[in-house]
Design an enzyme around this catalytic site. Structure first.
Site, PDB file in Angstrom:
ATOM      1  N   ARG B 224       0.860  -1.179   0.000  1.00 24.89           N
ATOM      2  CA  ARG B 224       0.000   0.000   0.000  1.00 24.89           C
ATOM      3  C   ARG B 224       0.896   1.230   0.000  1.00 24.89           C
ATOM      4  O   ARG B 224       2.099   1.138   0.234  1.00 24.89           O
ATOM      5  CB  ARG B 224      -0.908   0.026   1.232  1.00 24.89           C
ATOM      6  CG  ARG B 224      -0.158   0.218   2.530  1.00 24.89           C
ATOM      7  CD  ARG B 224      -1.080   0.173   3.734  1.00 24.89           C
ATOM      8  NE  ARG B 224      -1.973   1.327   3.803  1.00 24.89           N
ATOM      9  CZ  ARG B 224      -1.703   2.449   4.484  1.00 24.89           C
ATOM     10  NH1 ARG B 224      -0.563   2.577   5.155  1.00 24.89           N
ATOM     11  NH2 ARG B 224      -2.565   3.450   4.531  1.00 24.89           N
ATOM     12  N   GLU B 266       5.554   6.755   0.976  1.00 22.92           N
ATOM     13  CA  GLU B 266       6.023   5.471   1.502  1.00 22.92           C
ATOM     14  C   GLU B 266       5.383   4.341   0.713  1.00 22.92           C
ATOM     15  O   GLU B 266       4.159   4.244   0.652  1.00 22.92           O
ATOM     16  CB  GLU B 266       5.635   5.329   2.977  1.00 22.92           C
ATOM     17  CG  GLU B 266       6.361   6.293   3.870  1.00 22.92           C
ATOM     18  CD  GLU B 266       5.929   6.192   5.338  1.00 22.92           C
ATOM     19  OE1 GLU B 266       6.550   6.868   6.166  1.00 22.92           O
ATOM     20  OE2 GLU B 266       4.966   5.452   5.628  1.00 22.92           O
ATOM     21  N   LYS B 318      -0.194  14.952   9.676  1.00 25.30           N
ATOM     22  CA  LYS B 318       0.933  14.779   8.778  1.00 25.30           C
ATOM     23  C   LYS B 318       1.910  15.955   8.873  1.00 25.30           C
ATOM     24  O   LYS B 318       2.955  15.948   8.220  1.00 25.30           O
ATOM     25  CB  LYS B 318       0.445  14.591   7.339  1.00 25.30           C
ATOM     26  CG  LYS B 318      -0.249  13.232   7.121  1.00 25.30           C
ATOM     27  CD  LYS B 318      -0.838  13.123   5.732  1.00 25.30           C
ATOM     28  CE  LYS B 318      -1.606  11.814   5.534  1.00 25.30           C
ATOM     29  NZ  LYS B 318      -0.760  10.609   5.528  1.00 25.30           N
TER      30      LYS B 318
END
Lengths: 205, 349
Positions: B224, B266, B318
């Site tokens: 993912r 990521e 974030k």
């Protein structure tokens, strides 16, 4: 559950109410107002209380707010009673008892989150099963906080933000909690704007 | 490809990191549509198109040597970035085997693995390493098996032990993280280490993800994306060093944001391990400057819309809420309002 500890996140421990259980022995560790939970626990044992106390060791530490109810616990006349001024002093004895534990030892922890967390960590490290440990929160809500920057632990944190007792950075207190450190996480509050530190608010009493 | 493929660059001090045009083309842009909210979003980690970051199990790109040098510096300054609880050594060997076999198979010019029984010889040409050791014997390597191989592999790694119907983060090599602390989180259960993430718990994301992962099968890895924003090309955005990199967030302007603001993506994959039954979780970070990203018109339009519309709680978590308006202002120059095609692949115009 305690209303003063509600509304937090999933890494935060939850506490219950101590209940007498059958066991080969009983280890009760408390600080401050946690003494009351031990007294209630013994009262809840009813007719079995005398038999329980004959196989009970109690370790007690005054609370971070100064509450010292040693007399109430001493009056229970358990098989052994030990009072220490702080956790570090009680720890060698606690570890010895945990290391010597036989199958079936029941562990009861009550008082502040700092006391419960550290004793729980020491019990798990000694190899005792989670299922043998009960906890009940009572008393002061002050926090044990690890500075994520210098790794130093500040005990009995009352305000948010607070100054790290090791490196001096201004830290805000997260609800994120590590059982391994038995501590909440403190993170520099003015990292992005050095010197802009909001006034400290007393969040923990 | 020869060894001159690897660039010499820095992720600190003078920040000489940049992406070649080829690295930009293959960048794993994480948004398949013009908006973003959490989801479990897992798909099989199968080989993708040639040249893409999915071509191989563990992507080795032009930043390899520079990233490994940066990791070594982080570990020198803070060895606690790599920790393994005592019961995780076998999982470390599983990981070492997975990486060595994958790299030797996928990049035969750069890596070789020769086995004679348990006597293994590992050759890593880019890093000039040749090591003979006995598989499953820790004393024959200079570090524990997880640390040894992850000092030679891009991306962070955690190893999850599986017991009591939960996953426990009991080992890791974490030097290129988006602001989380292995030292604090090690030993936590799945919901505990995700505790600080806003909204996702209430949405049931972690319950579903855990249920899915407990059933992860050997030989069927999944992947993912996750993403965040980073000012300056810093790999080591750890909470430990936040006082060092935090101040840079307050120095962005419309003039420098294109060069200094990076989208950090990521590529996370999850692999069941054969002996330990643990799960390996590589978290591979890719950085791209805004000025590099906007060379792909589709990505520029889409990133503008995502950043403009993302929930403020997510922007806060974030860590880019304070610069969100500036980002939107910069990116809006590259958004003419045209529709974007589904999927994240770039398209030439």
């Amino acid at each position: 559950m305690n209303s003063e500890l509600e509304g937090t996140i999933r890494s935060r421990p939850v506490y219950g109410t101590l209940e007498p259980r059958e066991g080969s022995g009983h280890l009760m560790v408390a600080d401050g107002e946690g003494a009351g939970a031990i007294v209630d626990l013994v009262a809840g044992a009813g007719a079995g209380a005398a038999d329980m106390l004959a196989r009970t060791q109690i370790i007690y530490i005054p609370g971070p707010n100064g509450t010292d109810q040693s007399d109430r616990l001493r009056a229970l006349n358990a098989w052994s009673f030990f009072r220490a001024n702080d956790y570090a002093t009680a720890q060698p004895r606690l570890r010895k008892v945990l290391g010597d534990a036989h199958m079936g030892l029941q562990i009861y922890l009550s008082g502040t989150e700092g006391l419960i967390g550290q004793a729980q960590r020491d019990a798990i490290e000694a190899g005792l099963p989670h299922s043998a440990v009960q906890t009940e929160f009572r008393g002061s809500t002050v926090r044990r906080v690890q500075c994520v920057h210098c790794k130093g632990i500040t005990e009995n944190v009352r305000t948010d933000p607070f100054k790290c007792s090791h490196c001096g950075l201004n830290l805000f207190v997260r609800d994120h909690y590590s059982r391994r450190h038995a501590a909440f996480q403190g993170v520099n509050i003015d990292a992005e704007d050095p010197g802009h530190v909001p006034p400290a608010v007393e969040r923990f009493k | 490809m020869g060894l001159d493929f690897f660039k010499q660059e820095t992720f600190r001090d003078d920040y000489t990191f940049r992406n070649s045009p080829e690295a930009i083309r293959r960048f794993p842009f994480p948004f398949a549509e013009d908006s973003y909210m959490y989801s479990v979003n897992m798909e099989p980690h199968v080989a993708g198109p040639k040249g893409s970051v999915f071509e191989h199990m563990f992507d080795v790109d032009e930043h390899y040597l520079s990233e490994m040098r940066d990791r070594a510096m982080v570990l020198r300054d803070d060895p606690l970035r790599c920790q393994s609880l005592p019961h995780m050594t076998l999982a470390g060997w599983d990981l070492l085997e997975l990486i060595m076999e994958s790299k030797a198979r996928d990049y035969p010019d750069w890596f070789e693995l020769h086995k004679t029984g348990n006597r293994w010889t590992w050759i890593n040409r880019p890093m000039e390493i040749e090591q003979t050791f006995t598989f499953l014997n820790e004393s024959t390597l200079p570090h524990g098996p997880m640390e040894y191989i992850t000092r030679q592999t891009q991306g962070d790694f955690t190893l999850q032990d599986q017991r009591d119907n939960n996953l426990w983060i009991d080992a890791g090599m974490v030097t290129t993280q988006a602001d989380w602390s292995l030292d604090f989180d090690i030993g936590m259960g799945f919901h505990e280490w995700h505790a600080p993430v806003p909204h996702a718990h209430q949405m049931g994301v972690f319950d579903r993800a855990l249920k899915f992962l407990l059933k992860l099968q050997l030989g069927a890895p999944v992947r993912r994306f996750n993403w965040t924003m980073t000012v300056d090309p810093i790999l080591d955005t750890s909470p430990e060093t936040y006082p060092k990199w935090g101040p840079s967030k307050a120095t962005l302007t419309l003039d420098n944001i294109g060069h200094r603001q990076h989208l950090r993506v990521e590529l996370q994959s999850l692999h069941r391990l054969p002996r330990s039954n643990a799960i390996a979780f590589p978290i591979r970070a890719y950085l791209i400057k805004f000025e590099e990203l906007v060379t792909m018109p589709k990505w520029a339009r889409r990133l503008h819309r995502v950043v403009r519309d993302v929930h403020p709680d997510l922007a806060t978590y974030k860590g880019f809420l304070r610069n969100r308006d500036l980002m939107v202002q910069y990116l809006s120059q590259f958004d003419d309002g045209k529709p974007t095609s589904p999927g994240w692949w770039p398209e030439p115009e």
